[in-house]
Design a protein around this motif. Structure first.
Motif, PDB file in Angstrom:
ATOM      1  N   TYR A 321       0.714  -1.292  -0.094  1.00 42.15           N
ATOM      2  CA  TYR A 321      -0.157  -0.102   0.067  1.00 42.15           C
ATOM      3  C   TYR A 321       0.903   1.365   0.061  1.00 42.15           C
ATOM      4  O   TYR A 321       1.014   2.121  -0.749  1.00 42.15           O
ATOM      5  CB  TYR A 321      -0.903  -0.123   1.209  1.00 42.15           C
ATOM      6  N   SER A 326      -0.925  -1.709  -6.339  1.00 42.97           N
ATOM      7  CA  SER A 326      -2.237  -2.121  -5.942  1.00 42.97           C
ATOM      8  C   SER A 326      -2.149  -3.612  -6.548  1.00 42.97           C
ATOM      9  O   SER A 326      -2.062  -3.780  -7.674  1.00 42.97           O
ATOM     10  CB  SER A 326      -3.284  -1.182  -6.784  1.00 42.97           C
ATOM     11  N   THR A 327      -2.264  -4.380  -5.662  1.00 43.43           N
ATOM     12  CA  THR A 327      -2.504  -5.894  -6.032  1.00 43.43           C
ATOM     13  C   THR A 327      -3.237  -6.552  -4.985  1.00 43.43           C
ATOM     14  O   THR A 327      -3.316  -6.322  -3.793  1.00 43.43           O
ATOM     15  CB  THR A 327      -1.084  -6.548  -6.262  1.00 43.43           C
ATOM     16  N   GLN A 328      -3.723  -7.872  -5.227  1.00 47.44           N
ATOM     17  CA  GLN A 328      -4.586  -8.494  -4.380  1.00 47.44           C
ATOM     18  C   GLN A 328      -3.600  -9.565  -3.722  1.00 47.44           C
ATOM     19  O   GLN A 328      -3.743 -10.148  -2.871  1.00 47.44           O
ATOM     20  CB  GLN A 328      -5.466  -9.451  -5.188  1.00 47.44           C
TER      21      GLN A 328
END
Ligand code: FDA
Length: 502
Positions: A321, A326-328
């Motif tokens: 963050y 931005s990634t899961q």
């Protein structure tokens, strides 16, 4: 020629020449450029005129490293050690004198021991690989190093290394408890055999100076399984200057469980064709959102933090963050080339007194100047653990009394205008002289800046090196030079900003 002699020497020293052949990349090797460029993080140093190494040695085993030292010494070549290639001035892969790159990419094992809360990590690993190694075993241990997961362990630990746990736990180098180093004579030393002076020096005293650090044993730190992050953006139309002014009085005094920083950038304004300055106020709280909101409302009401600005994450997710990734999935931490590679020049400062509003306005107006577009300033709150560690505990000296560290950067895409951007950031640095630390004007070693002083190509006196050395190391510079005299008196490991022997 020294080049040919060097190669012959490597082959002669290698009992099995076929293994050494596999790790050597000469300029006529079709893979030379891709191997060289793979880990150049500042594209300012990917140009046809950037000096290139005669050879890249991508060592697979310790004997390759020992032979590279022996043969470079024998044939008058310098070594540039490269781990992650993030040096701001490219010192791990550029030199004005004939040189060899010793690439540690293959030394990247990470071994995490959850029970004893320690890990061994090799220098060629990235901090992302270390975080991933921890996160796949437990959510309640972490390591207090940097934010961008592609940063290499070798250079990062060699210069201090800070990130979002700095207020709670201090620096990466504060948590090193053992190391393996190859010295100038090719000996492999650990903490016990290198002795406490050298062990002190390698924890922040600079890379490419005392030897080649192969691996580090680190103490891990505890974090709760759920942490909270937030971002609140404010621009010039939203009173950013006043809020930032307040932040300077508050951030270093917050409880250690709350880390905050501010990133100032130039963005499009809502008025068509106009630009504004925006500050992203970010925080990491080692706890849940329900505790965080009343804390910030009490200490920093001007920010107007609400629940919708917050996210609850694991600690490892919070690193992504802050890194703007931005990634899961945490798997991205294993991707060494996941982040954009800018062309930039950066500088750093330490601030001990709040900058008055008029001073902050001066920064903003410089950001709005037409000649620059990609500009960024990051203010990282100190206090907490940084107040408690003595200045001479390890070489990194910027501890008690600092409100925050400021670092600033200008980026560009058109190399022809480089001079214009560099002069802009030098003017900003000189403007900040009124407000930042003085005598010395301190700077962060890991945000390498050759403007603050350099060694000569040949002999450099301790006095001359002190010009840049005192800025990075304050009074620790003397002890670093003493250690250097003991372990590498002929100054074999050197670059533009390496500590010379006394
Ligand atoms: P690199 O391989 O370029 O080495 C840097 C220096 O150390 C060189 O002089 C090199 O010769 C020497 N060296 C490397 N490995 C060595 C080894 N094993 N033994 C001896 N010497 C060695 N910093 C920070 O504190 N917090 C942060 O959040 C960030 N974030 C960040 C983001 C991005 C995008 C960049 C480009 C940089 C940072 N940094 C940072 C700065 C970073 O800590 C600094 O550039 C480190 O030196 C990078 O280490 P690498 O191994 O990647 O660099």
């Amino acid at each position: 020629d020294s080049h040919g002699n060097f190669l012959n020497c490597l082959h002669l020293r290698s009992a099995n020449s076929s293994t050494i052949s596999k790790v050597i990349y000469m300029q006529n090797n079709p893979s030379f450029s891709s191997v060289l460029n793979a880990y150049i993080q500042n594209t300012k140093f990917i140009t046809p005129t950037t000096p290139k190494p005669l050879v890249i040695v991508k060592a697979l085993q310790i004997s390759h490293i020992q032979s590279t030292i022996y043969c470079s010494k024998k044939h008058g070549l310098q070594i540039r050690i490269r781990s992650g290639g993030h040096d701001f001035e490219g010192l791990s892969y550029v030199s004005e004198v004939p040189f060899v790159i010793l690439d540690l990419l293959h030394f990247r094992a990470v071994k995490v021991d959850v029970k004893n809360e320690v890990a061994w990590v090799e220098s060629g690993a990235t901090i992302g690989e270390l975080y991933y190694g921890i996160a796949t075993k437990t959510k309640t241990l972490a390591f207090p190093a940097g934010v961008c997961h592609t940063v290499g362990v070798g250079g990062h630990f060699s210069g201090g290394g800070y990130g979002i746990l700095i207020r709670k736990y201090g620096l990466a180098a504060d948590h090193v408890i053992d190391a393996l180093l190859v010295d100038v004579n090719g000996r492999v030393l650990d903490r016990k055999s290198m002795g406490e002076d050298l062990f002190w020096a390698i924890r922040g005293g600079g890379g490419n100076t005392f030897g080649i650090v192969l691996a580090w044993k680190v103490k891990l730190v505890q974090v709760p399984p759920v942490v909270t992050v937030y971002t609140v953006n404010k621009n010039l139309e939203q009173n950013v200057t006043k809020i930032l002014h307040r932040w300077q009085y508050i951030a270093h005094k917050l409880p250690d469980d709350l880390f905050t920083d501010v990133t100032i950038t130039k963005v499009n304004s809502t008025q068509a064709g106009k630009k504004t300055v925006q500050a992203a106020f970010k925080g990491l709280f080692l706890g849940g959102v329900d505790k965080l909101i009343p804390l910030v409302q009490d200490k920093f009401p001007e920010l107007g933090l609400t629940k919708k600005d917050c996210l609850e994450l694991s600690w490892a997710e919070s690193v992504l963050y802050f890194g703007g990734v931005s990634t899961q999935s945490l798997e991205i931490m294993l991707n060494r080339t996941a982040l954009a590679r800018p062309t930039f020049k950066a500088k750093s400062d330490y601030v001990k007194e709040p900058i008055p509003e008029s001073g902050l306005e001066g920064i903003m107006s410089r950001f709005l100047e037409k000649e620059v577009d990609v500009v960024l300033m990051m203010m990282v709150a100190f206090g907490g653990r940084m107040e408690q560690v003595a200045e001479n505990e390890i070489p990194y000296p910027h501890r008690a009394g600092n409100l925050y560290q400021a670092s600033y950067l200008v980026g560009w895409t058109n190399g022809e205008d480089e001079g214009k951007y560099i002069s802009w950031i030098r003017r900003l640095h000189s403007y900040l002289g009124t407000y930042a630390s003085k005598s010395p004007r301190e700077a962060y070693y890991n945000y390498r800046d050759l403007d603050i002083g350099t060694n000569n190509v040949g002999y450099t006196s301790y006095e001359q090196a002190s010009i840049w050395g005192r800025k990075y190391y304050k009074n620790n510079f003397k002890r670093l030079a003493q250690v250097k005299s003991m372990v590498d008196p002929m100054n074999f490991f050197r670059n533009e900003q390496s500590v010379p022997p006394l």
